[in-house]
Design a protein around this motif. Structure first.
Motif, PDB file in Angstrom:
ATOM      1  N   PHE A   1      19.675  11.704  -5.079  1.00 37.40           N
ATOM      2  CA  PHE A   1      18.506  12.452  -4.620  1.00 37.40           C
ATOM      3  C   PHE A   1      18.961  13.849  -4.168  1.00 37.40           C
ATOM      4  N   PRO A   2      19.045  14.792  -5.116  1.00 39.00           N
ATOM      5  CA  PRO A   2      19.553  16.136  -4.787  1.00 39.00           C
ATOM      6  C   PRO A   2      18.627  16.875  -3.837  1.00 39.00           C
ATOM      7  N   GLY A   3      19.220  17.835  -3.114  1.00 43.22           N
ATOM      8  CA  GLY A   3      18.448  18.696  -2.222  1.00 43.22           C
ATOM      9  C   GLY A   3      18.975  20.110  -2.324  1.00 43.22           C
ATOM     10  N   ARG A   4      18.172  21.059  -1.865  1.00 45.40           N
ATOM     11  CA  ARG A   4      18.567  22.473  -1.960  1.00 45.40           C
ATOM     12  C   ARG A   4      19.387  22.942  -0.764  1.00 45.40           C
ATOM     13  N   GLY A   5      19.479  22.122   0.279  1.00 46.68           N
ATOM     14  CA  GLY A   5      20.211  22.528   1.475  1.00 46.68           C
ATOM     15  C   GLY A   5      21.715  22.458   1.299  1.00 46.68           C
ATOM     16  N   LYS A   6      22.419  22.765   2.378  1.00 48.49           N
ATOM     17  CA  LYS A   6      23.881  22.823   2.312  1.00 48.49           C
ATOM     18  C   LYS A   6      24.512  21.451   2.113  1.00 48.49           C
ATOM     19  N   THR A   7      23.795  20.377   2.467  1.00 47.13           N
ATOM     20  CA  THR A   7      24.352  19.034   2.272  1.00 47.13           C
ATOM     21  C   THR A   7      24.371  18.650   0.802  1.00 47.13           C
TER      22      THR A   7
ATOM     23  N   ALA B   1      12.297   1.632 -11.176  1.00 44.62           N
ATOM     24  CA  ALA B   1      12.095   2.915 -10.490  1.00 44.62           C
ATOM     25  C   ALA B   1      13.353   3.778 -10.570  1.00 44.62           C
ATOM     26  N   LEU B   2      14.511   3.146 -10.436  1.00 43.53           N
ATOM     27  CA  LEU B   2      15.782   3.868 -10.523  1.00 43.53           C
ATOM     28  C   LEU B   2      15.986   4.443 -11.920  1.00 43.53           C
ATOM     29  N   SER B   3      15.699   3.641 -12.946  1.00 44.95           N
ATOM     30  CA  SER B   3      15.843   4.102 -14.329  1.00 44.95           C
ATOM     31  C   SER B   3      14.912   5.278 -14.616  1.00 44.95           C
ATOM     32  N   ASP B   4      13.668   5.188 -14.128  1.00 48.58           N
ATOM     33  CA  ASP B   4      12.702   6.277 -14.346  1.00 48.58           C
ATOM     34  C   ASP B   4      13.160   7.564 -13.666  1.00 48.58           C
TER      35      ASP B   4
ATOM     36  N   VAL C   1       7.894  10.416  -9.116  1.00 52.93           N
ATOM     37  CA  VAL C   1       8.883   9.447  -9.617  1.00 52.93           C
ATOM     38  C   VAL C   1      10.016   9.278  -8.602  1.00 52.93           C
ATOM     39  N   ARG C   2      10.446  10.393  -8.008  1.00 56.31           N
ATOM     40  CA  ARG C   2      11.483  10.333  -6.973  1.00 56.31           C
ATOM     41  C   ARG C   2      11.004   9.534  -5.768  1.00 56.31           C
ATOM     42  N   ASN C   3       9.770   9.779  -5.327  1.00 60.90           N
ATOM     43  CA  ASN C   3       9.242   9.089  -4.153  1.00 60.90           C
ATOM     44  C   ASN C   3       9.141   7.579  -4.373  1.00 60.90           C
ATOM     45  N   ILE C   4       8.729   7.177  -5.572  1.00 58.03           N
ATOM     46  CA  ILE C   4       8.675   5.751  -5.901  1.00 58.03           C
ATOM     47  C   ILE C   4      10.068   5.147  -5.826  1.00 58.03           C
ATOM     48  N   CYS C   5      11.054   5.860  -6.374  1.00 58.07           N
ATOM     49  CA  CYS C   5      12.433   5.373  -6.369  1.00 58.07           C
ATOM     50  C   CYS C   5      12.964   5.247  -4.945  1.00 58.07           C
ATOM     51  N   LEU C   6      12.708   6.253  -4.120  1.00 51.69           N
ATOM     52  CA  LEU C   6      13.146   6.211  -2.724  1.00 51.69           C
ATOM     53  C   LEU C   6      12.604   4.971  -2.012  1.00 51.69           C
TER      54      LEU C   6
ATOM     55  N   ARG D   1       0.824  -1.215   0.000  1.00 49.67           N
ATOM     56  CA  ARG D   1       0.000   0.000   0.000  1.00 49.67           C
ATOM     57  C   ARG D   1       0.856   1.262   0.000  1.00 49.67           C
ATOM     58  N   LEU D   2       1.984   1.227   0.713  1.00 48.61           N
ATOM     59  CA  LEU D   2       2.895   2.378   0.711  1.00 48.61           C
ATOM     60  C   LEU D   2       3.509   2.589  -0.672  1.00 48.61           C
ATOM     61  N   LEU D   3       3.901   1.498  -1.320  1.00 51.23           N
ATOM     62  CA  LEU D   3       4.483   1.603  -2.661  1.00 51.23           C
ATOM     63  C   LEU D   3       3.462   2.174  -3.645  1.00 51.23           C
ATOM     64  N   HIS D   4       2.214   1.761  -3.495  1.00 50.13           N
ATOM     65  CA  HIS D   4       1.155   2.306  -4.352  1.00 50.13           C
ATOM     66  C   HIS D   4       0.930   3.786  -4.040  1.00 50.13           C
ATOM     67  N   ALA D   5       0.947   4.132  -2.740  1.00 50.61           N
ATOM     68  CA  ALA D   5       0.717   5.523  -2.341  1.00 50.61           C
ATOM     69  C   ALA D   5       1.822   6.443  -2.847  1.00 50.61           C
ATOM     70  N   ALA D   6       3.047   5.925  -2.947  1.00 46.66           N
ATOM     71  CA  ALA D   6       4.173   6.738  -3.421  1.00 46.66           C
ATOM     72  C   ALA D   6       3.926   7.262  -4.831  1.00 46.66           C
ATOM     73  N   ARG D   7       3.153   6.511  -5.615  1.00 49.70           N
ATOM     74  CA  ARG D   7       2.859   6.927  -6.994  1.00 49.70           C
ATOM     75  C   ARG D   7       1.878   8.092  -7.049  1.00 49.70           C
ATOM     76  N   HIS D   8       1.282   8.399  -5.915  1.00 54.28           N
ATOM     77  CA  HIS D   8       0.285   9.488  -5.883  1.00 54.28           C
ATOM     78  C   HIS D   8       0.668  10.563  -4.865  1.00 54.28           C
ATOM     79  N   THR D   9       1.894  10.515  -4.348  1.00 55.24           N
ATOM     80  CA  THR D   9       2.338  11.483  -3.345  1.00 55.24           C
ATOM     81  C   THR D   9       3.404  12.387  -3.948  1.00 55.24           C
ATOM     82  N   GLY D  10       3.135  13.676  -3.979  1.00 56.58           N
ATOM     83  CA  GLY D  10       4.094  14.628  -4.544  1.00 56.58           C
ATOM     84  C   GLY D  10       3.382  15.706  -5.327  1.00 56.58           C
ATOM     85  N   ARG D  11       3.994  16.896  -5.381  1.00 54.30           N
ATOM     86  CA  ARG D  11       3.355  18.024  -6.051  1.00 54.30           C
ATOM     87  C   ARG D  11       3.498  17.975  -7.564  1.00 54.30           C
ATOM     88  N   SER D  12       4.510  17.259  -8.055  1.00 54.85           N
ATOM     89  CA  SER D  12       4.755  17.191  -9.489  1.00 54.85           C
ATOM     90  C   SER D  12       5.039  15.750  -9.898  1.00 54.85           C
TER      91      SER D  12
END
Length: 309
Positions: A217-223, A190-193, A135-140, A119-130
């Motif tokens: 998985f890039p981020g905007r923070g200092k890390t 998922a990784l390829s996508d 696609v990133r959430n599914i890969c994670l 259910r979590l894997l399915h939910a990942a396909r519908h979680t995110g603003r874009s």
């Protein structure tokens, strides 16, 4: 040297000689600063503290209502600091060397069922603003469940480690130890996508000429990469969408699910130890207890005589 200098020098050595992770160093720092603050309030200094003083601090920690695990961790930090001080010649003895801690409670980890993970894997396909977020959430989620990686290992995964269509990933674990983890077919898709999305992002006019992140998985923070806290928040959103209790869903419960589901399907405990990157097989053995508890619950719930009683 004052207490702050003791701690900073110790942490520098841990980082340089043992390659301790940043999170580990921060935990050491918090524990040791709390210990030093207590010692100063009692009129003690690190170079004159006795065994009785350290034991008094443990009693103080216990009186605060802290868990056995927290007290044991604090004692471990103190022991390592005084061992370092002895080796450096700052003290002629180690006042904590013979102190035994409370040990760690054998509380079994929370484990997600196979249905809850699906259910979590399915939910990942519908979680995110874009679309890219989804696609990133599914890969994670696919990578975490397919490999049992620690969350820090996942969010800091280098882009270079995923070139081509890898069947295995090289993961840098605790203490700088490397291990190979296999990828499932769904994780590879998922990784390829997600890599394709990264290429699209890099080719956008607004991003052309910018240096690409070295992280998968890039981020905007200092890390420069997605933070552990941000991923934790994403998991809570997925749990809500999936209808799974939020308190059951963390990066670590997915790691537990990876190990427990493998064991339930006949995997060898030594193989699971290698995949998880556990230094000691006793750490991995907790999953046999989890499985025992689930089997016991299954019998008590579904056996006809158990129902009659």
């Amino acid at each position: 040297m004052n207490a702050h200098r003791w701690i900073s020098t110790f942490l520098e050595a841990q980082s340089a000689e043992l390659g301790s992770a940043e999170n580990t160093l921060q935990a050491y720092g918090r524990d040791l600063m709390g210990f030093c603050d207590w010692a100063e309030d009692q009129g003690h200094s690190l170079d004159t503290l006795t065994r009785a003083d350290v034991e008094s601090y443990l009693v103080h920690s216990d009186a605060q209502g802290l868990s056995q695990a927290t007290v044991a961790r604090r004692l471990s930090s103190i022991k390592q600091l005084f061992r370092f001080a002895f080796e450096e010649g700052w003290r002629a003895d180690n006042p904590a060397i013979q102190i035994r801690g409370p040990g760690r409670s054998k509380k079994l980890p929370k484990v997600l069922s196979q249905d809850e993970v699906d259910r979590l894997l399915h939910a990942a396909r519908h979680t995110g603003r874009s679309h890219a977020d989804r696609v990133r959430n599914i890969c994670l989620l696919e990578l975490l469940y397919a490999t049992g990686m620690r969350v820090t290992e996942l969010v800091t995964l280098p882009l270079a480690a995923t070139q081509g269509d890898p069947r295995m990933l090289l993961v840098l674990g605790k203490g700088g130890k490397e291990r190979m983890v296999p990828l499932s077919s769904s994780a590879r898709i998922a990784l390829s996508d997600w890599r394709a999305e990264l290429e699209i992002e890099a080719d956008l006019p607004k991003n052309k000429g910018l240096e690409r992140s070295k992280f998968l998985f890039p981020g905007r923070g200092k890390t420069g990469h997605l933070t552990r806290h941000r991923f934790f928040a994403l998991l809570k959103d997925m749990a809500f969408t999936a209808g799974v209790p939020a308190d059951k869903v963390t990066p670590h419960t997915l790691r537990h699910a990876f190990a427990t589901h493998l064991l339930a399907n006949g995997a060898d405990l030594r193989a699971i130890q290698t995949l998880l990157g556990h230094a000691d097989i006793s750490t991995t053995e907790i999953y046999t207890h989890v499985l025992d508890e689930r089997l016991k619950e299954l019998v008590l719930t579904h056996h006809p005589l158990a129902r009659d009683s």
